[in-house]
Design a protein around this motif. Structure first.
Motif, mmCIF file in Angstrom:
data_model
loop_
_atom_site.group_PDB
_atom_site.id
_atom_site.type_symbol
_atom_site.label_atom_id
_atom_site.label_comp_id
_atom_site.label_asym_id
_atom_site.label_seq_id
_atom_site.Cartn_x
_atom_site.Cartn_y
_atom_site.Cartn_z
ATOM 1 N N ARG A 69 -8.479 0.078 -3.768
ATOM 2 C CA ARG A 69 -7.835 0.332 -4.982
ATOM 3 C C ARG A 69 -7.242 -0.788 -5.392
ATOM 4 N NH1 ARG A 69 -4.681 6.098 -4.682
ATOM 5 N NH2 ARG A 69 -6.359 7.339 -3.880
ATOM 6 N N ALA A 70 -6.351 -1.588 -4.600
ATOM 7 C CA ALA A 70 -5.768 -2.994 -4.844
ATOM 8 C C ALA A 70 -6.690 -3.974 -5.290
ATOM 9 C CB ALA A 70 -5.069 -3.458 -3.619
ATOM 10 N N VAL A 117 0.161 4.959 3.532
ATOM 11 C CA VAL A 117 -0.483 4.475 4.663
ATOM 12 C C VAL A 117 0.369 3.581 5.583
ATOM 13 C CG1 VAL A 117 -2.846 4.436 3.955
ATOM 14 C CG2 VAL A 117 -1.504 2.236 3.660
ATOM 15 N N ASP A 162 -9.163 2.678 1.616
ATOM 16 C CA ASP A 162 -9.171 3.072 0.315
ATOM 17 C C ASP A 162 -7.961 2.321 -0.458
ATOM 18 O OD1 ASP A 162 -9.500 5.112 -1.713
ATOM 19 O OD2 ASP A 162 -7.439 5.660 -1.408
ATOM 20 N N GLN A 163 -6.827 2.139 0.215
ATOM 21 C CA GLN A 163 -5.805 1.356 -0.634
ATOM 22 C C GLN A 163 -6.314 -0.140 -0.777
ATOM 23 O OE1 GLN A 163 -2.490 2.157 -1.586
ATOM 24 N NE2 GLN A 163 -3.764 3.923 -1.597
ATOM 25 N N CYS A 205 -6.187 3.249 4.764
ATOM 26 C CA CYS A 205 -6.050 1.757 4.758
ATOM 27 C C CYS A 205 -7.444 1.278 3.789
ATOM 28 C CB CYS A 205 -5.910 1.162 5.936
ATOM 29 S SG CYS A 205 -4.221 1.708 6.888
ATOM 30 N N PRO A 219 0.818 -1.250 -0.018
ATOM 31 C CA PRO A 219 0.172 0.091 -0.103
ATOM 32 C C PRO A 219 0.754 1.255 0.029
ATOM 33 C CG PRO A 219 -0.541 -1.570 1.959
ATOM 34 C CD PRO A 219 0.708 -1.862 1.278
ATOM 35 N N GLN A 220 0.281 2.247 -0.641
ATOM 36 C CA GLN A 220 0.962 3.484 -0.612
ATOM 37 C C GLN A 220 0.155 4.704 0.317
ATOM 38 O OE1 GLN A 220 4.102 3.649 -2.619
ATOM 39 N NE2 GLN A 220 3.464 1.383 -2.846
ATOM 40 N N THR A 267 -5.547 9.378 1.225
ATOM 41 C CA THR A 267 -6.195 7.946 1.003
ATOM 42 C C THR A 267 -6.054 7.326 2.502
ATOM 43 O OG1 THR A 267 -5.378 5.939 0.005
ATOM 44 C CG2 THR A 267 -3.409 7.118 1.019
#
Length: 86
Positions: A74-75, A10, A70-71, A68, A7-8, A66
């Motif tokens: 997205r993933a 976070v 949201d990540q 956790c 993740p980015q 963002t």
């Protein structure tokens, strides 16, 4: 299929989940707010990609763009798109 994502923006260092068709299972975060992330993992287990996208995509954490959740969304969306391209 099992996915591992970094993740980015976070706290967690890694995010893992399984995608069975359009349904998400076995979400796990490595690092971050353990209690909250365990809750998110249990709440999304068995939901579809679209359900998770609609509920979690775009959630912010404090001043960050963002979070956790949201990540995770997205993933999962990226993994589903990758699956469709196969």
């Amino acid at each position: 299929m099992k996915y591992e994502v970094t993740p980015q923006g976070v706290c967690p260092a890694r995010l893992e989940f399984e995608l069975d068709g359009n349904v998400v299972h076995n979400v796990q975060f490595l690092g971050g707010c353990n209690g909250n992330l365990q809750a998110i993992s249990k709440l999304v287990d068995g939901l579809t990609v679209d359900q998770i996208k609609n509920k979690l995509l775009g959630i912010h954490c404090g001043f960050k763009d963002t979070s956790c959740s949201d990540q995770l969304a997205r993933a999962i969306v990226a993994a589903a798109e990758q699956e469709q391209q196969k």
